[in-house]
Motif scaffolding. Structure first.
Motif, mmCIF file in Angstrom:
data_model
loop_
_atom_site.group_PDB
_atom_site.id
_atom_site.type_symbol
_atom_site.label_atom_id
_atom_site.label_comp_id
_atom_site.label_asym_id
_atom_site.label_seq_id
_atom_site.Cartn_x
_atom_site.Cartn_y
_atom_site.Cartn_z
ATOM 1 N N LEU A 1 0.834 -1.206 0.000
ATOM 2 C CA LEU A 1 0.000 0.000 0.000
ATOM 3 C C LEU A 1 0.869 1.256 0.000
ATOM 4 C CD1 LEU A 1 -2.765 1.458 0.388
ATOM 5 C CD2 LEU A 1 -2.505 1.088 2.831
ATOM 6 N N VAL A 2 1.884 1.275 0.862
ATOM 7 C CA VAL A 2 2.785 2.433 0.952
ATOM 8 C C VAL A 2 3.496 2.646 -0.388
ATOM 9 C CG1 VAL A 2 4.906 3.302 2.035
ATOM 10 C CG2 VAL A 2 3.091 2.285 3.447
ATOM 11 N N GLU A 3 3.948 1.550 -1.008
ATOM 12 C CA GLU A 3 4.672 1.635 -2.280
ATOM 13 C C GLU A 3 3.756 2.180 -3.389
ATOM 14 O OE1 GLU A 3 7.625 1.625 -2.984
ATOM 15 O OE2 GLU A 3 7.796 1.189 -5.127
ATOM 16 N N LEU A 4 2.494 1.718 -3.427
ATOM 17 C CA LEU A 4 1.566 2.208 -4.456
ATOM 18 C C LEU A 4 1.277 3.692 -4.266
ATOM 19 C CD1 LEU A 4 -1.053 -0.661 -5.004
ATOM 20 C CD2 LEU A 4 1.194 -0.322 -6.018
ATOM 21 N N GLN A 5 1.179 4.116 -3.022
ATOM 22 C CA GLN A 5 0.930 5.540 -2.759
ATOM 23 C C GLN A 5 2.147 6.370 -3.165
ATOM 24 O OE1 GLN A 5 -0.299 5.247 1.380
ATOM 25 N NE2 GLN A 5 -2.459 5.396 0.797
ATOM 26 N N ARG A 6 3.345 5.806 -2.952
ATOM 27 C CA ARG A 6 4.564 6.510 -3.353
ATOM 28 C C ARG A 6 4.587 6.675 -4.884
ATOM 29 N NH1 ARG A 6 9.075 5.994 -5.576
ATOM 30 N NH2 ARG A 6 8.842 3.779 -6.042
ATOM 31 N N ILE A 7 4.239 5.593 -5.602
ATOM 32 C CA ILE A 7 4.240 5.672 -7.065
ATOM 33 C C ILE A 7 3.183 6.667 -7.554
ATOM 34 C CG2 ILE A 7 3.787 4.360 -9.198
ATOM 35 C CD1 ILE A 7 5.100 1.944 -7.834
ATOM 36 N N GLU A 8 2.035 6.699 -6.882
ATOM 37 C CA GLU A 8 1.003 7.669 -7.276
ATOM 38 C C GLU A 8 1.558 9.096 -7.180
ATOM 39 O OE1 GLU A 8 -2.467 8.110 -4.759
ATOM 40 O OE2 GLU A 8 -3.077 9.804 -6.015
ATOM 41 N N GLY A 9 2.290 9.368 -6.098
ATOM 42 C CA GLY A 9 2.887 10.695 -5.920
ATOM 43 C C GLY A 9 3.908 10.992 -7.013
ATOM 44 N N GLU A 10 4.709 9.987 -7.351
ATOM 45 C CA GLU A 10 5.742 10.140 -8.371
ATOM 46 C C GLU A 10 5.123 10.435 -9.749
ATOM 47 O OE1 GLU A 10 8.670 6.869 -8.284
ATOM 48 O OE2 GLU A 10 8.479 6.833 -10.476
#
Lengths: 296, 323
Positions: free
Chosen positions: A73-82
């Protein structure tokens, strides 16, 4: 997560994570789904089983004993920000011409069998769609449907069935409700319409979309016997751009003969799609896309 | 070596571990709906985990063996008969050339698994032998078995009859079950009362239950009012077409929840309000029409613990069958 993100993350059981990027359909939301899932594919995260971009959302399926769900979940949110608003992201895709016999005898025969399932039993699906979208004739509706190109915003329901969203501003979008009750039959390769999406039925079967016409070209070939399917059994991929080309019965029959002889190929060209450039001037961008398709 | 299908039974298909990785183009994982039972069948006849088995729904097939083999039947209580003589379930038995395997009537559960030593060898499609009938792919010509079909069987060396799954490691088939779910996806669209109804109702399985999904009856769920977002459709249960998780529970029109299984339609425009946890998907596959269930809400931690429990149970199964 980026500032002002509309994204909503929800676990589907212990092995799926579903991400709604927007409640509404838009090319922006869809393109964001394409961009995020493309980055995610490249990240090669161990334990990820399926990465599915969709209209205004996407979903991943994973093995939670290999990748902890909360880490993912944290990784997907990071990619969304990127990825942000995805305007800096270019998609390498193809543009394809899909010949369509609108108002064809096969979908007309089918729709007559299911009139009791329809909002307007006295009209054909095309007549109904033209009327409720404010067109004075079926021909002018077909002109709008086959004018601007369409973006494959999702592939699914059944194997190889593309959902396509027209590349026009919101006020030009065609909208037609689905049948009141689904049919038990739809011819293979029917050009269907529901909500704001065109769907091409990859196989014969049940369906609730309005029926406008039929394409002679196969779009799903599990035994991979037709030339367009040498590499894979599904023709449309998320991101494939389609232009519908109205054809008459004589040309339909000619293409069908090519299909029969396993010689038919869709006309297609590789193309790079940029959302930012499209949004700056949709008409000019679409015209340039069609030049790529029709150029030598 | 191979077998000839004398009578196909009802919706008998070739299945294995499934075909992951193609859901993005609408090809679902497929594979045995009750993975635990199909694994047990393979272990009993000395096969690899990935060997293909026959999944029989409600009514068993009749199969003629053209060479000797070792066979086992697990899953539903569907009593095997060899040349008309009773054979046990959850236990491997020898089959001679010319023998006919048939079945008595179903006594519990919904899906039985037949494994034969060497495995059923239909061609692999995208890495799997599993049948996906909606996509006309895998198995025997992408369809359920038909009278007269021939299926190749692999090398049978090394199999021993008389291997047994102990009683404690067999799947029981009560007529009522609790199925554990995680709420989520679009459950915020339910009213407080709609949510209570979903979790409080005893749901009865309708005859609309197949490898794609299981449709239940019992109550009507209430949704929050809303202005439909662009592209979603006007019914309160409509959404902009989205991916459907395997095991997700959608509620078209607020009535008759549908639990999607391993041949799921991969996406569509109906709200999903919960998802069956991975550990309980095998049990959904063993529900027969008129069986009843209640959805029991659990959190992610509990679902993961249940998954680890299931892994431990599989290890016990391997040890027990090998000894």
């Amino acid at each position: 997560m980026s500032e002002g993100s509309k994204a909503r993350y929800s676990f589907g059981g212990d092995d799926h994570l579903f991400v709604e990027l927007d409640k509404e359909m838009s090319l922006t939301a869809n393109f964001k789904a394409m961009a995020i899932t493309t980055v995610l594919e490249q990240a090669k995260i161990p334990g990820l089983i399926d990465i599915c971009p969709a209209n205004a959302s996407y979903q991943v399926r994973f093995d939670p004993l290999e990748v902890p769900p909360t880490d993912l979940l944290v990784e997907l949110q990071r990619i969304e920000g990127e990825v942000g608003d995805a305007t800096g992201f270019d998609l390498d895709t193809t543009i394809v011409e899909v010949p369509v016999l609108y108002n064809d005898p096969w979908t007309n025969e089918t729709l007559l069998r299911f009139r009791s399932h329809h909002q307007d039993p006295d009209a054909t699906d095309l007549e109904y769609a033209a009327r409720i979208n404010g067109f004075d004739s079926v021909d002018s509706f077909i002109e709008a449907h086959s004018g601007a190109p369409w973006f494959t915003s999702m592939v699914g329901f059944v194997a190889g069935l593309p959902f396509l969203f027209q590349m026009v501003p919101r006020d030009k979008q065609l909208q037609v409700p689905k049948y009141l009750r689904p049919r038990t039959d739809t011819p293979k390769q029917t050009i269907g319409y529901g909500g704001c999406f065109t769907a091409i039925y990859s196989v014969r079967g049940a369906g609730g979309y309005q029926m406008f016409g039929i394409t002679p070209g196969p779009i799903y070939d599990p035994t991979q016997q037709h030339p367009d399917f040498e590499e894979f059994m599904v023709f449309f991929k998320p991101g494939t751009i389609a232009k519908f080309e109205p054809i008459d019965r004589a040309l339909y029959d000619a293409y069908s003969a090519q299909v029969e002889a396993k010689e038919f190929r869709f006309k297609q060209r590789p193309v790079k799609f940029s959302l930012g450039e499209f949004q700056a001037d949709p008409d000019a961008y679409n015209a340039a896309l069609l030049e790529v398709l029709h150029g030598s | 070596m191979g077998v000839r299908v004398v009578k196909p039974g009802m919706a008998t298909t070739v299945q294995d571990l499934g075909r992951p990785g193609y859901y993005r183009v609408g090809i679902p994982p497929s594979g045995a709906l009750d993975q635990y039972s199909s694994l047990a069948a393979n272990l009993l006849v000395g096969n690899d985990d990935a060997a293909a088995v026959l999944e029989c729904t409600y009514l068993g097939p009749q199969i003629h063996f053209e060479a000797p083999a070792v066979a086992a039947v697990t899953g539903a209580d569907l009593p095997p008969l060899l040349n008309g003589q009773a054979r046990p379930t959850w236990e491997s038995f020898a089959v001679a050339e010319g023998d006919v395997l048939s079945f008595d009537y179903l006594e519990g559960g919904a899906r039985a698994y037949i494994a034969v030593s060497g495995g059923f060898e239909v061609p692999r499609v995208l890495g799997s032998r599993s049948t996906y009938t909606l996509g006309q792919m895998g198995g025997v010509e992408g369809r359920v078995l038909a009278e007269g079909d021939w299926i190749d069987v692999g090398d049978t060396a090394g199999a021993t009859p008389g291997r047994v799954v102990p009683e404690s490691l067999r799947t029981a088939h009560p007529k009522h079950r609790e199925i554990r779910v995680m709420m989520g996806l679009f459950d915020h669209r339910l009213t407080r009362s709609g949510r209570r109804t979903f979790l409080g109702t005893e749901w009865r399985l309708t005859p609309v239950a197949d490898r794609t999904g299981f449709r239940y009856q019992g109550a009507e769920l209430e949704f929050e009012e809303r202005d439909p977002p662009f592209g979603a459709g006007s019914d309160p249960s409509n959404i902009v077409d989205a991916p459907y998780p395997i095991g997700s529970i959608q509620v078209p029109g607020g009535i008759e929840p549908i639990v999607l299984h391993r041949d799921a339609v991969s996406g569509g425009g109906y709200v999903m309000v919960a998802t069956v946890i991975g550990a309980d998907m095998d049990l959904v596959g063993q529900s027969a029409p008129n069986n009843t269930i209640r959805f029991a809400e659990v959190d992610l931690e509990t679902a993961l613990e249940a998954r680890r429990d299931r892994s431990r149970r599989i290890e016990q199964l391997r040890t027990a069958v090998a000894s």
